[in-house]
Design an enzyme around this catalytic site. Structure first.
Site, PDB file in Angstrom:
ATOM      1  N   ILE A  53     -19.300  -1.366  -1.938  1.00 21.03           N
ATOM      2  CA  ILE A  53     -18.896  -2.056  -0.713  1.00 21.03           C
ATOM      3  C   ILE A  53     -18.611  -1.010   0.366  1.00 21.03           C
ATOM      4  CG2 ILE A  53     -17.294  -3.731   0.279  1.00 21.03           C
ATOM      5  CD1 ILE A  53     -18.902  -4.859  -2.090  1.00 21.03           C
ATOM      6  N   ASP A  79       0.855  -1.181   0.000  1.00 23.65           N
ATOM      7  CA  ASP A  79       0.000   0.000   0.000  1.00 23.65           C
ATOM      8  C   ASP A  79       0.891   1.231   0.000  1.00 23.65           C
ATOM      9  OD1 ASP A  79      -3.271   0.111   0.866  1.00 23.65           O
ATOM     10  OD2 ASP A  79      -2.186   2.009   0.817  1.00 23.65           O
ATOM     11  N   ASN A  89      -5.524  -5.080  -6.291  1.00 26.09           N
ATOM     12  CA  ASN A  89      -6.723  -4.498  -5.698  1.00 26.09           C
ATOM     13  C   ASN A  89      -6.670  -2.980  -5.557  1.00 26.09           C
ATOM     14  OD1 ASN A  89      -9.084  -4.389  -3.636  1.00 26.09           O
ATOM     15  ND2 ASN A  89      -7.324  -3.637  -2.451  1.00 26.09           N
ATOM     16  N   LYS A 104     -12.047   0.492 -15.122  1.00 27.49           N
ATOM     17  CA  LYS A 104     -12.530  -0.812 -14.671  1.00 27.49           C
ATOM     18  C   LYS A 104     -12.978  -1.683 -15.845  1.00 27.49           C
ATOM     19  CE  LYS A 104     -11.791  -0.260 -10.261  1.00 27.49           C
ATOM     20  NZ  LYS A 104     -10.753  -1.070  -9.574  1.00 27.49           N
ATOM     21  N   TYR A 128     -13.154   6.303 -13.861  1.00 22.85           N
ATOM     22  CA  TYR A 128     -13.253   5.070 -13.077  1.00 22.85           C
ATOM     23  C   TYR A 128     -13.871   3.958 -13.914  1.00 22.85           C
ATOM     24  CZ  TYR A 128     -14.245   2.036  -9.068  1.00 22.85           C
ATOM     25  OH  TYR A 128     -14.289   0.980  -8.193  1.00 22.85           O
ATOM     26  N   THR A 156     -16.473   0.533   2.285  1.00 25.52           N
ATOM     27  CA  THR A 156     -15.029   0.734   2.436  1.00 25.52           C
ATOM     28  C   THR A 156     -14.753   2.227   2.577  1.00 25.52           C
ATOM     29  OG1 THR A 156     -14.481   1.107   0.106  1.00 25.52           O
ATOM     30  CG2 THR A 156     -14.687  -1.197   0.834  1.00 25.52           C
TER      31      THR A 156
END
Length: 246
Positions: free
Chosen positions: A186, A34, A87, A157, A153, A188
């Site tokens: 989700i 990260d 991810n 994707k 985005y 997050t």
């Protein structure tokens, strides 16, 4: 998963963090990557405290040199690379196309799409040396449909799905399986920019009546990374509470 080595990018929070914890619980050597060093090390320490094996390597996924260094670190530390979970990503600028800044477009494409090419370039090379492996790329439901205000985005994707399918065609015969996962919305930190009303609007888009949990996505990623999915390659798996069925 015992004895297998997995790289997980964006593992300091959200889906990446939950996936790291699940792989470690199953016995894998987890390389946590990260750009957020403090949070990434906290994920590593949590895994180790619970009896798992984990290391942290700070990485800017938009840098090909740092992605190569990440793979080299995993191989040097654990002797090889078996699984990679690409991810890391950002939500990016929210604007209609005509109002989107060039910088905003380039940033989301670099982090959400270019990074996966960099990752796979070096991950695949390492896996070929050890006889194979499994790569799981995190796309999105917006890898299948559009979403107003999120051109960068959605384009990135969608690109992840195409990149995944192409890589699977090129390397499946060499024992490297490559698949993509398409989460719905989700719970997050990516959604922290939204107020309660906007979150409720998102919930309404999911027929199941709620947002997803990171742990639910992690279970699908684990299966795709494992030998239990040995005949699965080049696939795109939505996990979206019915979003795409509307």
């Amino acid at each position: 998963m015992k004895g297998k080595t997995v790289i997980i990018t964006g593992a300091a929070s959200g889906i990446g963090k939950a996936t790291a914890a699940l792989f470690a619980k199953q016995g894998a050597n987890v390389v946590i990557s990260d750009i957020q060093e403090e949070e990434g090390k906290a994920t590593m320490e949590s895994i180790v405290a619970n009896g798992g094996k984990a290391s942290f390597f700070k990485t800017d996924v938009a840098s090909p040199e740092e992605m190569e260094a990440l793979v080299n670190f995993a191989v040097k530390t654990y002797g090889g690379l078996d699984i990679a979970v690409n991810n890391a990503g950002i939500g990016g600028e929210l604007n209609p196309i005509a109002e989107m800044s060039l910088e905003g477009w380039q940033k989301v494409i670099n982090i959400n799409l270019n990074s996966l090419f960099y990752g796979m370039k070096y991950q695949i090379a390492a896996m070929l040396k050890s006889g194979g492996g499994s790569i799981v790329n995190i796309s999105s439901i917006l890898g299948a449909v559009g979403f107003g205000g999120s051109a960068g985005y959605s384009a990135a994707k969608h690109g992840v799905v195409g990149l995944t399918q192409t890589a699977a065609l090129e390397y499946s015969a060499q024992n490297i399986r490559i698949n993509a996962v398409g989460p719905g919305f989700i719970e997050t930190p990516l959604l922290n920019v939204l107020d309660a009303e906007m979150k409720e609007q998102l919930v309404a888009l999911h027929p199941i009546g709620r947002l997803g949990r990171s742990e639910e996505v992690a279970e699908l990623v684990l299966w795709l990374g494992s030998d239990k999915s040995s005949f699965v390659s080049g696939s795109y798996y939505p996990i979206d509470g019915g979003y795409l069925a509307r």
